[in-house]
Design a protein around this motif. Sequence first.
Motif, PDB file in Angstrom:
ATOM      1  N   PRO A   2       7.075   6.494  -3.292  1.00 21.04           N
ATOM      2  CA  PRO A   2       6.301   5.457  -2.619  1.00 21.04           C
ATOM      3  C   PRO A   2       6.507   5.510  -1.123  1.00 21.04           C
ATOM      4  O   PRO A   2       7.571   5.894  -0.647  1.00 21.04           O
ATOM      5  CB  PRO A   2       6.853   4.155  -3.230  1.00 21.04           C
ATOM      6  CG  PRO A   2       8.232   4.508  -3.665  1.00 21.04           C
ATOM      7  CD  PRO A   2       8.163   5.929  -4.114  1.00 21.04           C
ATOM      8  N   GLU A   3       5.505   5.145  -0.394  1.00 16.99           N
ATOM      9  CA  GLU A   3       5.615   5.106   1.050  1.00 16.99           C
ATOM     10  C   GLU A   3       6.505   3.945   1.467  1.00 16.99           C
ATOM     11  O   GLU A   3       6.416   2.851   0.916  1.00 16.99           O
ATOM     12  CB  GLU A   3       4.242   4.901   1.692  1.00 16.99           C
ATOM     13  CG  GLU A   3       3.258   5.991   1.369  1.00 16.99           C
ATOM     14  CD  GLU A   3       1.912   5.652   1.934  1.00 16.99           C
ATOM     15  OE1 GLU A   3       1.824   5.466   3.152  1.00 16.99           O
ATOM     16  OE2 GLU A   3       0.954   5.556   1.165  1.00 16.99           O
ATOM     17  N   ALA A 179       0.725  -3.394  -2.333  1.00 19.10           N
ATOM     18  CA  ALA A 179       1.185  -2.011  -2.499  1.00 19.10           C
ATOM     19  C   ALA A 179       1.821  -1.817  -3.872  1.00 19.10           C
ATOM     20  O   ALA A 179       1.630  -0.784  -4.524  1.00 19.10           O
ATOM     21  CB  ALA A 179       2.162  -1.639  -1.396  1.00 19.10           C
ATOM     22  N   GLY A 180       2.585  -2.817  -4.326  1.00 26.16           N
ATOM     23  CA  GLY A 180       3.169  -2.726  -5.652  1.00 26.16           C
ATOM     24  C   GLY A 180       2.112  -2.687  -6.741  1.00 26.16           C
ATOM     25  O   GLY A 180       2.193  -1.883  -7.686  1.00 26.16           O
ATOM     26  N   SER A 183       0.359   0.672  -6.594  1.00 25.10           N
ATOM     27  CA  SER A 183       1.200   1.738  -7.138  1.00 25.10           C
ATOM     28  C   SER A 183       1.138   1.746  -8.662  1.00 25.10           C
ATOM     29  O   SER A 183       1.064   2.810  -9.289  1.00 25.10           O
ATOM     30  CB  SER A 183       2.649   1.557  -6.669  1.00 25.10           C
ATOM     31  OG  SER A 183       2.749   1.744  -5.270  1.00 25.10           O
ATOM     32  N   ARG A 184       1.146   0.574  -9.270  1.00 23.69           N
ATOM     33  CA  ARG A 184       0.993   0.483 -10.721  1.00 23.69           C
ATOM     34  C   ARG A 184      -0.404   0.959 -11.141  1.00 23.69           C
ATOM     35  O   ARG A 184      -0.562   1.649 -12.155  1.00 23.69           O
ATOM     36  CB  ARG A 184       1.240  -0.950 -11.182  1.00 23.69           C
ATOM     37  CG  ARG A 184       2.695  -1.372 -11.120  1.00 23.69           C
ATOM     38  CD  ARG A 184       2.843  -2.868 -11.292  1.00 23.69           C
ATOM     39  NE  ARG A 184       2.112  -3.356 -12.459  1.00 23.69           N
ATOM     40  CZ  ARG A 184       1.728  -4.620 -12.629  1.00 23.69           C
ATOM     41  NH1 ARG A 184       1.996  -5.527 -11.687  1.00 23.69           N
ATOM     42  NH2 ARG A 184       1.084  -4.985 -13.727  1.00 23.69           N
ATOM     43  N   GLU A 186      -2.192   3.154  -9.626  1.00 27.33           N
ATOM     44  CA  GLU A 186      -2.192   4.622  -9.518  1.00 27.33           C
ATOM     45  C   GLU A 186      -1.575   5.249 -10.761  1.00 27.33           C
ATOM     46  O   GLU A 186      -2.114   6.224 -11.315  1.00 27.33           O
ATOM     47  CB  GLU A 186      -1.418   5.034  -8.266  1.00 27.33           C
ATOM     48  CG  GLU A 186      -1.368   6.535  -8.032  1.00 27.33           C
ATOM     49  CD  GLU A 186      -0.534   6.886  -6.821  1.00 27.33           C
ATOM     50  OE1 GLU A 186      -0.945   7.792  -6.071  1.00 27.33           O
ATOM     51  OE2 GLU A 186       0.530   6.261  -6.624  1.00 27.33           O
ATOM     52  N   ALA A 187      -0.451   4.683 -11.207  1.00 30.52           N
ATOM     53  CA  ALA A 187       0.217   5.228 -12.387  1.00 30.52           C
ATOM     54  C   ALA A 187      -0.661   5.122 -13.632  1.00 30.52           C
ATOM     55  O   ALA A 187      -0.560   5.951 -14.551  1.00 30.52           O
ATOM     56  CB  ALA A 187       1.546   4.509 -12.609  1.00 30.52           C
ATOM     57  N   ARG A 196      -3.746   6.457  -1.279  1.00 27.02           N
ATOM     58  CA  ARG A 196      -2.311   6.185  -1.182  1.00 27.02           C
ATOM     59  C   ARG A 196      -2.110   4.668  -1.241  1.00 27.02           C
ATOM     60  O   ARG A 196      -2.703   3.925  -0.444  1.00 27.02           O
ATOM     61  CB  ARG A 196      -1.759   6.765   0.110  1.00 27.02           C
ATOM     62  CG  ARG A 196      -1.979   8.266   0.240  1.00 27.02           C
ATOM     63  CD  ARG A 196      -1.557   8.787   1.595  1.00 27.02           C
ATOM     64  NE  ARG A 196      -0.119   8.715   1.776  1.00 27.02           N
ATOM     65  CZ  ARG A 196       0.505   9.002   2.926  1.00 27.02           C
ATOM     66  NH1 ARG A 196      -0.215   9.360   3.988  1.00 27.02           N
ATOM     67  NH2 ARG A 196       1.806   8.924   3.004  1.00 27.02           N
ATOM     68  N   PRO A 197      -1.278   4.182  -2.160  1.00 29.88           N
ATOM     69  CA  PRO A 197      -1.150   2.734  -2.355  1.00 29.88           C
ATOM     70  C   PRO A 197      -0.776   1.957  -1.096  1.00 29.88           C
ATOM     71  O   PRO A 197      -1.369   0.903  -0.823  1.00 29.88           O
ATOM     72  CB  PRO A 197      -0.065   2.625  -3.430  1.00 29.88           C
ATOM     73  CG  PRO A 197      -0.224   3.874  -4.231  1.00 29.88           C
ATOM     74  CD  PRO A 197      -0.566   4.935  -3.223  1.00 29.88           C
ATOM     75  N   TRP A 198       0.193   2.438  -0.325  1.00 28.47           N
ATOM     76  CA  TRP A 198       0.593   1.676   0.856  1.00 28.47           C
ATOM     77  C   TRP A 198      -0.508   1.664   1.916  1.00 28.47           C
ATOM     78  O   TRP A 198      -0.735   0.648   2.575  1.00 28.47           O
ATOM     79  CB  TRP A 198       1.896   2.238   1.438  1.00 28.47           C
ATOM     80  CG  TRP A 198       3.108   1.697   0.744  1.00 28.47           C
ATOM     81  CD1 TRP A 198       3.843   2.305  -0.232  1.00 28.47           C
ATOM     82  CD2 TRP A 198       3.697   0.423   0.959  1.00 28.47           C
ATOM     83  NE1 TRP A 198       4.865   1.484  -0.628  1.00 28.47           N
ATOM     84  CE2 TRP A 198       4.807   0.328   0.082  1.00 28.47           C
ATOM     85  CE3 TRP A 198       3.417  -0.648   1.797  1.00 28.47           C
ATOM     86  CZ2 TRP A 198       5.631  -0.800   0.018  1.00 28.47           C
ATOM     87  CZ3 TRP A 198       4.237  -1.779   1.740  1.00 28.47           C
ATOM     88  CH2 TRP A 198       5.329  -1.843   0.870  1.00 28.47           C
TER      89      TRP A 198
END
Length: 242
Positions: A2-3, A179-180, A183-184, A186-187, A196-198
């Motif tokens: 993660p960024e 961002a959290g 990120s989930r 994306e997964a 990119r999540p961030w």
Amino acid sequence: MPEPESGTRSGSRSPTSSGSGAETGAAAGSEPPGPFRVRPIATRRGPDPKQDRAARTRLLVLTAAAELFTARGFRHTSVQEVADRVGMTKGAVYFHYPTKEALAVAVVEQHYARWPLLLAGVTAEGHGPLETAERLLAGAALAFREDVVVQAGTRLQVERPQIDAELPTPYVDWTELLAGLLSRAEALGELRAGVRPWTAARSLVAAFFGTQHISDVLHERADVVERWAETAELLFRAIRAD
């Protein structure tokens, strides 16, 4: 990987006192994990209300202060104007909030207290992470239109240099939360390849708060829900997987 987040986490700086008197702070280990954790701001405070009537009076004073801070800002709002608005003496207001900074701090704290409630409500609906992010921002837009404490808290954050209290750094918690979620997403394959999540989270936060600010300047936020819906449709379409 993660960024890393750029900037300081909200409330991570050491608070400074705005004069003598009672100060409050969270006990070590008492805050829940994640964004929007409770972070009492160090300032002089009045006594905790022991009766329902006192609690109602404090709420009336806080709401009146929020209305004035929203309309006039911190510098151009006086404690006497707050007292006049609720039909009290200035001394009675000072009993509950011993300084104008204490009033501002109380409004900002209540502003931040709105977001965990929104997060809990949306999370309970059981959506996937990307839709959760969408619904959170839609709920925040509604709060900016309807809730004077949210409106006042935002203006007071902008006016931080004028207020003798260490207010939390704005935008950081929203960025971390989104961002959290992204990120989930994306997964789970919900994000378009290469997003990119961030980066997306920072863009969403910038777009959201820019939208509410423009709506405030042009239309006193009367159209913020509609304007954010337009923006959100474009942004989420850009980051959502086909």
